[in-house]
Scaffold this motif. Structure first.
Motif, PDB file in Angstrom:
ATOM      1  N   MET A 220     -34.553 -17.915 -13.038  1.00  0.00           N
ATOM      2  CA  MET A 220     -34.613 -16.460 -13.161  1.00  0.00           C
ATOM      3  C   MET A 220     -33.818 -15.764 -12.061  1.00  0.00           C
ATOM      4  SD  MET A 220     -36.270 -15.446 -15.825  1.00  0.00           S
ATOM      5  CE  MET A 220     -36.589 -13.742 -15.376  1.00  0.00           C
ATOM      6  N   LEU A 221     -33.852 -16.335 -10.875  1.00  0.00           N
ATOM      7  CA  LEU A 221     -33.115 -15.721  -9.765  1.00  0.00           C
ATOM      8  C   LEU A 221     -31.607 -15.736  -9.996  1.00  0.00           C
ATOM      9  CD1 LEU A 221     -35.154 -17.148  -6.753  1.00  0.00           C
ATOM     10  CD2 LEU A 221     -35.141 -14.792  -7.576  1.00  0.00           C
ATOM     11  N   GLN A 222     -31.136 -16.637 -10.848  1.00  0.00           N
ATOM     12  CA  GLN A 222     -29.709 -16.726 -11.144  1.00  0.00           C
ATOM     13  C   GLN A 222     -29.309 -15.859 -12.340  1.00  0.00           C
ATOM     14  OE1 GLN A 222     -27.878 -18.388  -8.933  1.00  0.00           O
ATOM     15  NE2 GLN A 222     -29.829 -18.831  -7.917  1.00  0.00           N
ATOM     16  N   HIS A 223     -30.269 -15.214 -12.977  1.00  0.00           N
ATOM     17  CA  HIS A 223     -29.966 -14.394 -14.150  1.00  0.00           C
ATOM     18  C   HIS A 223     -29.147 -13.174 -13.722  1.00  0.00           C
ATOM     19  CE1 HIS A 223     -30.497 -11.964 -17.747  1.00  0.00           C
ATOM     20  NE2 HIS A 223     -30.991 -13.037 -18.364  1.00  0.00           N
ATOM     21  N   PRO A 224     -28.092 -12.822 -14.475  1.00  0.00           N
ATOM     22  CA  PRO A 224     -27.228 -11.702 -14.069  1.00  0.00           C
ATOM     23  C   PRO A 224     -27.932 -10.354 -14.012  1.00  0.00           C
ATOM     24  CG  PRO A 224     -26.707 -12.459 -16.297  1.00  0.00           C
ATOM     25  CD  PRO A 224     -27.594 -13.486 -15.684  1.00  0.00           C
ATOM     26  N   GLU A 225     -29.055 -10.202 -14.719  1.00  0.00           N
ATOM     27  CA  GLU A 225     -29.773  -8.935 -14.692  1.00  0.00           C
ATOM     28  C   GLU A 225     -30.721  -8.821 -13.498  1.00  0.00           C
ATOM     29  OE1 GLU A 225     -29.307  -6.288 -16.622  1.00  0.00           O
ATOM     30  OE2 GLU A 225     -27.652  -7.390 -17.545  1.00  0.00           O
ATOM     31  N   VAL A 226     -30.905  -9.908 -12.754  1.00  0.00           N
ATOM     32  CA  VAL A 226     -31.767  -9.873 -11.572  1.00  0.00           C
ATOM     33  C   VAL A 226     -30.915  -9.444 -10.390  1.00  0.00           C
ATOM     34  CG1 VAL A 226     -33.244 -11.212 -10.027  1.00  0.00           C
ATOM     35  CG2 VAL A 226     -33.298 -11.652 -12.490  1.00  0.00           C
ATOM     36  N   LYS A 227     -31.122  -8.208  -9.933  1.00  0.00           N
ATOM     37  CA  LYS A 227     -30.269  -7.627  -8.894  1.00  0.00           C
ATOM     38  C   LYS A 227     -30.911  -7.652  -7.514  1.00  0.00           C
ATOM     39  CE  LYS A 227     -27.330  -6.383 -12.110  1.00  0.00           C
ATOM     40  NZ  LYS A 227     -26.026  -7.080 -12.261  1.00  0.00           N
ATOM     41  N   GLY A 228     -32.231  -7.761  -7.458  1.00  0.00           N
ATOM     42  CA  GLY A 228     -32.906  -7.684  -6.174  1.00  0.00           C
ATOM     43  C   GLY A 228     -33.008  -9.026  -5.482  1.00  0.00           C
ATOM     44  N   PRO A 229     -33.733  -9.067  -4.376  1.00  0.00           N
ATOM     45  CA  PRO A 229     -33.872 -10.320  -3.617  1.00  0.00           C
ATOM     46  C   PRO A 229     -34.789 -11.333  -4.288  1.00  0.00           C
ATOM     47  CG  PRO A 229     -35.229  -8.606  -2.653  1.00  0.00           C
ATOM     48  CD  PRO A 229     -34.421  -7.940  -3.732  1.00  0.00           C
ATOM     49  N   GLY A 230     -35.579 -10.906  -5.263  1.00  0.00           N
ATOM     50  CA  GLY A 230     -36.501 -11.807  -5.941  1.00  0.00           C
ATOM     51  C   GLY A 230     -36.856 -11.262  -7.302  1.00  0.00           C
ATOM     52  N   ILE A 231     -37.881 -11.832  -7.913  1.00  0.00           N
ATOM     53  CA  ILE A 231     -38.313 -11.382  -9.234  1.00  0.00           C
ATOM     54  C   ILE A 231     -39.708 -10.797  -9.155  1.00  0.00           C
ATOM     55  CG2 ILE A 231     -36.873 -13.097 -10.403  1.00  0.00           C
ATOM     56  CD1 ILE A 231     -39.463 -14.689 -10.925  1.00  0.00           C
ATOM     57  N   GLY A 232     -40.058 -10.022 -10.170  1.00  0.00           N
ATOM     58  CA  GLY A 232     -41.394  -9.471 -10.278  1.00  0.00           C
ATOM     59  C   GLY A 232     -42.163 -10.167 -11.382  1.00  0.00           C
ATOM     60  N   LEU A 233     -43.481 -10.209 -11.235  1.00  0.00           N
ATOM     61  CA  LEU A 233     -44.344 -10.814 -12.230  1.00  0.00           C
ATOM     62  C   LEU A 233     -45.302  -9.763 -12.767  1.00  0.00           C
ATOM     63  CD1 LEU A 233     -45.385 -14.093 -10.339  1.00  0.00           C
ATOM     64  CD2 LEU A 233     -43.504 -13.816 -11.972  1.00  0.00           C
ATOM     65  N   LEU A 234     -45.539  -9.812 -14.073  1.00  0.00           N
ATOM     66  CA  LEU A 234     -46.497  -8.923 -14.713  1.00  0.00           C
ATOM     67  C   LEU A 234     -47.395  -9.767 -15.592  1.00  0.00           C
ATOM     68  CD1 LEU A 234     -47.635  -6.175 -15.631  1.00  0.00           C
ATOM     69  CD2 LEU A 234     -45.756  -6.058 -17.291  1.00  0.00           C
ATOM     70  N   GLY A 235     -48.692  -9.783 -15.297  1.00  0.00           N
ATOM     71  CA  GLY A 235     -49.612 -10.628 -16.045  1.00  0.00           C
ATOM     72  C   GLY A 235     -50.867  -9.896 -16.454  1.00  0.00           C
ATOM     73  N   PHE A 236     -51.332 -10.197 -17.664  1.00  0.00           N
ATOM     74  CA  PHE A 236     -52.545  -9.588 -18.205  1.00  0.00           C
ATOM     75  C   PHE A 236     -53.551 -10.673 -18.567  1.00  0.00           C
ATOM     76  CE2 PHE A 236     -54.363  -8.952 -22.538  1.00  0.00           C
ATOM     77  CZ  PHE A 236     -55.437  -8.158 -22.180  1.00  0.00           C
ATOM     78  N   SER A 237     -54.823 -10.459 -18.217  1.00  0.00           N
ATOM     79  CA  SER A 237     -55.905 -11.374 -18.563  1.00  0.00           C
ATOM     80  C   SER A 237     -55.626 -12.776 -18.006  1.00  0.00           C
ATOM     81  CB  SER A 237     -56.119 -11.387 -20.075  1.00  0.00           C
ATOM     82  OG  SER A 237     -57.344 -12.001 -20.408  1.00  0.00           O
ATOM     83  N   LYS A 238     -55.627 -13.807 -18.839  1.00  0.00           N
ATOM     84  CA  LYS A 238     -55.310 -15.159 -18.362  1.00  0.00           C
ATOM     85  C   LYS A 238     -53.920 -15.202 -17.740  1.00  0.00           C
ATOM     86  CE  LYS A 238     -55.075 -19.549 -17.669  1.00  0.00           C
ATOM     87  NZ  LYS A 238     -55.754 -20.163 -16.502  1.00  0.00           N
ATOM     88  N   GLY A 239     -52.999 -14.435 -18.290  1.00  0.00           N
ATOM     89  CA  GLY A 239     -51.668 -14.359 -17.697  1.00  0.00           C
ATOM     90  C   GLY A 239     -51.686 -13.804 -16.290  1.00  0.00           C
TER      91      GLY A 239
END
Length: 207
Positions: free
Chosen positions: A1-20
């Motif tokens: 994910m960090l190598q994805h061209p749409e990832v512009k920041g220093p890291g990635i964000g996570l969004l999880g609901f319930s078990k996620g």
């Protein structure tokens, strides 16, 4: 994910609901490159099945279906079936969130009938602060149930749960739940823009 061209920041964000949500808590705790994490009605402990990562195993918090309740409408209420993660027998299910590097946003429906999300959010806050970590942001929504969808989705106050094979009451009052979904979307956007926005990145909210 960090190598994805749409990832512009220093890291990635996570969004999880319930078990996620507890999966995202575990990812933030054990994986590098996670800059910000949003949890929607999440448990602070590992749930349902053991989680294995390298040589580490997190047990599941466990539950007792004998504590299951039935509402006047004949719906299943699960909120009391889960074991207390702070009790000695269950503490091996607690996720070591103090190992995480980035900030947290906990979103809580105060009428969650799946599990005690508000209590879990404050357990997480106390655990982080006791380890010298930043206090997480916690936003609570009255009369809002467990299943919080993106804005303008019809509120899901009940549905069939695969685990019990019956219709389950998730909680919430329709209007309040609907309005909460609209506000929550804005809160998530603001949080991620604050912690994920790189120099060249832009956010486009099309909803």
């Amino acid at each position: 994910m960090l190598q994805h061209p749409e990832v512009k920041g220093p890291g990635i964000g996570l969004l999880g609901f319930s078990k996620g949500g507890d999966l995202c808590l575990s990812m933030a705790s054990f994986l590098k490159g996670v800059t910000a994490t949003v949890l929607i009605n999440a448990c602070v402990a590992n749930t349902l099945i053991p989680l294995h990562y390298k040589e580490m195993t997190l047990l599941n918090i466990g539950h007792d279906l004998e504590r299951l309740k039935i509402t006047e409408s004949g719906l299943v209420d699960l909120v009391d079936i889960w074991n207390n993660p702070l009790e000695k027998l269950n503490c091996q299910s607690l996720i070591p969130i103090e190992k995480a590097q980035g900030p947290f946003l906990f979103i809580v429906g105060q009428d969650d009938h799946n599990w005690k999300s508000e209590s879990y959010a404050y357990i997480a806050s106390e655990r982080l602060q006791s380890h010298g970590k930043e206090k997480p942001q916690i936003i609570c929504y009255p009369n809002t149930g467990h299943c919080i969808d993106p804005p303008y989705f019809p509120p899901c106050l009940m549905s069939v749960h695969r685990m019990v094979g019956q219709e389950v009451f998730w909680g919430g009052e329709s209007k309040a739940h609907f309005m909460a979904q609209v506000d929550i979307w804005e809160q998530i956007q603001t949080f991620f823009q604050k912690y994920l926005k790189g120099k060249d990145s832009t956010f486009h909210n099309k909803l």
